[in-house]
Each structure stands twice: as structure tokens, then as C-alpha cells.
Design a protein around this motif. Sequence first.
Motif, mmCIF file in Angstrom:
data_model
loop_
_atom_site.group_PDB
_atom_site.id
_atom_site.type_symbol
_atom_site.label_atom_id
_atom_site.label_comp_id
_atom_site.label_asym_id
_atom_site.label_seq_id
_atom_site.Cartn_x
_atom_site.Cartn_y
_atom_site.Cartn_z
ATOM 1 N N GLU A 50 -1.815 0.732 -11.508
ATOM 2 C CA GLU A 50 -3.150 0.944 -10.967
ATOM 3 C C GLU A 50 -3.585 -0.320 -10.230
ATOM 4 N N PRO A 51 -4.124 -0.181 -9.010
ATOM 5 C CA PRO A 51 -4.589 -1.357 -8.265
ATOM 6 C C PRO A 51 -5.713 -2.088 -8.995
ATOM 7 N N ASP A 109 -3.519 5.262 -2.430
ATOM 8 C CA ASP A 109 -4.193 4.046 -2.896
ATOM 9 C C ASP A 109 -5.599 3.871 -2.324
ATOM 10 N N THR A 143 -1.090 -4.759 -9.141
ATOM 11 C CA THR A 143 -1.270 -3.614 -10.033
ATOM 12 C C THR A 143 -1.074 -4.030 -11.485
ATOM 13 N N TYR A 160 -6.447 -6.734 -4.298
ATOM 14 C CA TYR A 160 -5.701 -6.493 -3.056
ATOM 15 C C TYR A 160 -6.122 -7.460 -1.958
ATOM 16 N N PHE A 184 0.839 -1.198 0.000
ATOM 17 C CA PHE A 184 0.000 0.000 0.000
ATOM 18 C C PHE A 184 0.874 1.248 0.000
#
Length: 167
Positions: free
Chosen positions: A69-70, A12, A64, A73, A8
Amino acid sequence: MGYSIRSFEDGDAEALAELGRAAIGAIGPDAYSEEQVDAWLSNFAGPEVYQAQADAGTQIFIATNDDDEPVAYAMLEETGHLDHLYCHPDHTHEGLASSLLETAALYAKYHGITHLFTEASEIAKPAFESAGYTAMKKRTFEIDGVTITNWAMVRTIETATGAKVPA
């Protein structure tokens, strides 16, 4: 498309909240009624929760895309509780859940966490089973008067010294 996993970072939180909501809204109906999905979404964490969790020491592992870009998770608390595992609906079936669960297990192994435990949705249960978790019992609970089920699951972690520690 290539993926990578990182921790993280400040900034985010909003993306993770949106990602989780997108996953619940798009994938939730595969196993839950519209009423259950709506209740789940009504109580889903906002961006402030992610920042607070990270500030409190919770490990948030983020998959990502090529643009950093996430897209998925997992949140691992210091107790070994794996609180969230979400994948954006545009990035399912790419092995991201497996990669995040393995990352959490490796982190646990090298930080003295002897077992991981979670409450897995009906949808996530197979991913956890594939990652070595055992379903202990089916749980029934309510959100805003709506009954929902999930699974209490646990995984024993082999310590960094090689000894297996029972959960």
C-alpha cells in the motif's frame, strides 16, 4: 514494518491522491495557517492527475508498506522538476522522504538529467536540504486569494560518467 520503493502502477492514483490530502491536512498545520492549509487542499490534485502524469512519462516513485500500500511518493518530471513529495502522517520519520529523493536522484543520474529542482513547502525544506538541495529563494504566491510561501530549491546531479554538470 518494512518499506520498499516501486514505480507507479495502474490503480495507484486514488491512493496517492488520498495520501497527499492526508499529509497536507495532518502535517500542513505545523507550518501553515488553517486558511493556508484549506487553500492548499482545495487545489490539490485528484486521482485523474496522477494517471495523466504517469501516462505522460512522469516518474512516480512510491514507498509502500508490507502490504504494497502506498505510504509516501515523489513525482519526477522529465525536465528534472520534482513536483510532489508527500508522506502519509502515519509513516513520517521513517526515512521515506530521503529514500524517495535518493531514488529520484539515481534515476536522474542514469537518465541524463543534470539537475533536479522543486518548490518545497516549509515542512519539506529540511528533507530536501538533507538530500543535497540548495534553497535558491523563498517564493510567495496565492491560491484562491490566500498567500502561501515555499522554497525554490535545486540539486546538481553527477552524471553516470562521473563528471559533475553544473545546474
